[in-house]
Design an enzyme around this catalytic site. Sequence first.
Site, PDB file in Angstrom:
ATOM      1  N   ASN A 214      48.878  87.150  11.178  1.00 10.61           N
ATOM      2  CA  ASN A 214      48.931  87.139   9.766  1.00 10.61           C
ATOM      3  C   ASN A 214      47.672  87.108   9.100  1.00 10.61           C
ATOM      4  O   ASN A 214      46.340  87.113   9.982  1.00 10.61           O
ATOM      5  CB  ASN A 214      49.642  85.839   9.336  1.00 10.61           C
ATOM      6  CG  ASN A 214      48.981  84.799   9.838  1.00 10.61           C
ATOM      7  OD1 ASN A 214      47.828  84.152   9.627  1.00 10.61           O
ATOM      8  ND2 ASN A 214      49.732  83.868  11.012  1.00 10.61           N
ATOM      9  N   PHE A 328      50.746  71.393   6.799  1.00 12.87           N
ATOM     10  CA  PHE A 328      50.780  72.248   5.877  1.00 12.87           C
ATOM     11  C   PHE A 328      52.152  72.869   5.869  1.00 12.87           C
ATOM     12  O   PHE A 328      53.074  73.149   6.804  1.00 12.87           O
ATOM     13  CB  PHE A 328      49.774  73.233   5.964  1.00 12.87           C
ATOM     14  CG  PHE A 328      48.561  72.911   5.394  1.00 12.87           C
ATOM     15  CD1 PHE A 328      47.580  72.038   6.135  1.00 12.87           C
ATOM     16  CD2 PHE A 328      47.950  73.494   4.333  1.00 12.87           C
ATOM     17  CE1 PHE A 328      46.317  71.682   5.605  1.00 12.87           C
ATOM     18  CE2 PHE A 328      46.928  73.161   3.646  1.00 12.87           C
ATOM     19  CZ  PHE A 328      45.923  72.322   4.362  1.00 12.87           C
ATOM     20  N   LYS A 342      60.313  70.033   5.748  1.00 12.15           N
ATOM     21  CA  LYS A 342      59.342  70.091   6.950  1.00 12.15           C
ATOM     22  C   LYS A 342      58.722  68.820   7.403  1.00 12.15           C
ATOM     23  O   LYS A 342      58.723  68.705   8.403  1.00 12.15           O
ATOM     24  CB  LYS A 342      58.309  71.132   6.370  1.00 12.15           C
ATOM     25  CG  LYS A 342      58.245  72.394   7.079  1.00 12.15           C
ATOM     26  CD  LYS A 342      57.189  73.516   6.630  1.00 12.15           C
ATOM     27  CE  LYS A 342      57.855  75.010   6.855  1.00 12.15           C
ATOM     28  NZ  LYS A 342      57.182  75.990   6.222  1.00 12.15           N
TER      29      LYS A 342
HETATM   30  O1  PMT Z   1      43.295  80.210   6.378  1.00 14.68           O
HETATM   31  P1  PMT Z   1      43.316  80.467   4.844  1.00 14.68           P
HETATM   32  O2  PMT Z   1      42.979  82.129   4.302  1.00 14.68           O
HETATM   33  O3  PMT Z   1      42.395  79.593   3.983  1.00 14.68           O
HETATM   34  O4  PMT Z   1      44.887  80.115   4.345  1.00 14.68           O
HETATM   35  C1  PMT Z   1      45.057  78.987   4.167  1.00 14.68           C
HETATM   36  C2  PMT Z   1      46.596  78.580   4.818  1.00 14.68           C
HETATM   37  C3  PMT Z   1      47.511  79.439   3.684  1.00 14.68           C
HETATM   38  C4  PMT Z   1      46.953  79.349   6.070  1.00 14.68           C
HETATM   39  C5  PMT Z   1      47.054  77.112   5.066  1.00 14.68           C
HETATM   40  O5  PMT Z   1      46.663  76.560   3.501  1.00 14.68           O
HETATM   41  C6  PMT Z   1      48.260  76.790   5.326  1.00 14.68           C
HETATM   42  O6  PMT Z   1      49.381  76.679   4.556  1.00 14.68           O
HETATM   43  N1  PMT Z   1      48.522  76.717   6.693  1.00 14.68           N
HETATM   44  C7  PMT Z   1      49.746  76.827   7.328  1.00 14.68           C
HETATM   45  C8  PMT Z   1      50.370  77.906   7.358  1.00 14.68           C
HETATM   46  C9  PMT Z   1      51.800  77.963   8.137  1.00 14.68           C
HETATM   47  O7  PMT Z   1      51.871  78.203   9.260  1.00 14.68           O
HETATM   48  O8  PMT Z   1      52.654  77.422   7.517  1.00 14.68           O
HETATM   49  P2  PMT Z   1      54.335  77.080   7.958  1.00 14.68           P
HETATM   50  O9  PMT Z   1      54.899  76.621   6.952  1.00 14.68           O
HETATM   51  O10 PMT Z   1      54.867  78.110   8.669  1.00 14.68           O
HETATM   52  O11 PMT Z   1      53.929  76.126   9.076  1.00 14.68           O
HETATM   53  C10 PMT Z   1      54.091  74.499   8.825  1.00 14.68           C
HETATM   54  C11 PMT Z   1      53.421  73.714   9.524  1.00 14.68           C
HETATM   55  O12 PMT Z   1      53.360  74.057  11.038  1.00 14.68           O
HETATM   56  C12 PMT Z   1      51.681  74.237   9.611  1.00 14.68           C
HETATM   57  O13 PMT Z   1      51.139  72.968   9.642  1.00 14.68           O
HETATM   58  C13 PMT Z   1      51.426  74.719  10.912  1.00 14.68           C
HETATM   59  O14 PMT Z   1      50.095  74.728  11.048  1.00 14.68           O
HETATM   60  C14 PMT Z   1      52.442  74.317  11.929  1.00 14.68           C
HETATM   61  N2  PMT Z   1      53.092  75.197  12.666  1.00 14.68           N
HETATM   62  C15 PMT Z   1      53.737  76.298  12.454  1.00 14.68           C
HETATM   63  C16 PMT Z   1      54.281  77.207  13.489  1.00 14.68           C
HETATM   64  C17 PMT Z   1      54.059  76.785  14.773  1.00 14.68           C
HETATM   65  N3  PMT Z   1      54.642  77.569  15.789  1.00 14.68           N
HETATM   66  N4  PMT Z   1      53.264  75.928  14.902  1.00 14.68           N
HETATM   67  C18 PMT Z   1      52.834  75.155  14.034  1.00 14.68           C
HETATM   68  O15 PMT Z   1      52.168  73.898  14.459  1.00 14.68           O
END
Ligand code: PMT
Length: 424
Positions: A214, A328, A342
């Site tokens: 991504n 996040f 979440k």
């Molecule tokens: O890196 P930048 O360009 O500065 O952009 C910042 C960002 C948009 C990436 C950041 O602010 C952000 O939102 N990060 C989380 C992105 C994400 O994967 O969001 P999600 O809603 O899909 O995941 C929720 C949470 O679970 C996140 O804390 C993620 O790290 C975590 N996760 C998700 C999937 C996975 N398999 N394992 C995880 O730990």
Amino acid sequence: MAVTLVDSHAARVALFVTGGIAAYKACEVLRGLQKEGCEVRVAMTRSACELVGPRTFEALSGHHVTLDLFDDETSPIPHIDLAEWADLALVAPATANAIAKMAHGIADDAVSTTLLACPCPVVVAPAMNVHMWQNLATVANVETLKARNYLIVGPESGRLACGETGAGKLASPEQIVSAALYRLRARGDLAGRRIVITAGPTHEPVDPVRYLSNASSGKMGYAIAAAAAAHGAHVTLVSGPVSLPEPAGVGVIHVTTASEMLDATQDAFATADAAILAAAVSDYRPDKAADHKLKKAAEPLDKIELAENPDILATISADRGDRIVVGFAAETDNLLQNAREKLARKGCDLIVANDVSREDSTFGADTNCVTIVSPHDEETLDCMPKEQVAEAIIERVHDLLEPDDDYLAPSSPDATLLMPKAGA
Ligand code: PMT
């Protein structure tokens, strides 16, 4: 980027160079400190100037070198200016004479007078002949400084400049820089806390030249790591593939896939107080990565079988005990509702919800517009640079952690390690 270890400015180190043969190594110490984001100013004794020219330090530090109390065109009271400017005083190398003056409050030149006027912590790196080091006068003086919570680094044992072998060799520049950073960090409100941060995307290989990923740039996670280090935390940044410089004073573990990120995060979290997971982890990976470049005609790429990746945030949260975990939520719609779900589903303390459908709040942007969601409240912040968002997140983590003020006790294991090994 300069690391702001103290307050809102780069950490300021006053480096006092006294007249030992090892004075030339102070140049390496200076460069090491700068590499860690510190601003360094130098004061030298007359004897030190016999060994290394002040112009060398002037060129390296970019600042005037303090040599005299009265004959200084840059300031009418140079010793007070330097003493009040510094967040940390570092004496390297420290001769037996310099140590004796510090122990007895003698102020008869620019270095000893400035040191007496310094209200900040002091780190001392002795270097001298083995008999001078073992002399009971020096032993007593060093004990006096230790009792005042001065941090003594080294000396090492080995072959000395005078030809003798024994204790008295200046500690390595790396050790001296570590000791200085250790003391600087001990001033921050997260001193003694260990925080794991994830950042960037993951790459999930399809074959040796293709991957699923991504557009995360890592900016958000790197800004959080820098902010945590600025507050004095010991930071481990587990980073996916990004092209950002490593934040100063932060330990970085580079990983590629979600599974590598999980392993590195779990390892670091085993001894941590908090984790902040800002990485955009790929939810899926190709079930089987090909070991050769797939050929479009013979091996169509439109039917890649996917397997689900581990959820790092849920895994870490399930095993957190009373440790703090922040995740996040990157959402394009129903921001708060999805973030609340979440928070409950992943079992963490806070979710930082960002609306990634906005240009000023998305992957790669320099700003972010977030709402910090906890089980008890929701705080919507202004859209602001990711560095400021990071600062707000670290402040929330700090409030949850309630830092342990006893960490700085001179008897802490880290401090003991840096105490003299021999002769004292
Ligand atoms: O890196 P930048 O360009 O500065 O952009 C910042 C960002 C948009 C990436 C950041 O602010 C952000 O939102 N990060 C989380 C992105 C994400 O994967 O969001 P999600 O809603 O899909 O995941 C929720 C949470 O679970 C996140 O804390 C993620 O790290 C975590 N996760 C998700 C999937 C996975 N398999 N394992 C995880 O730990």
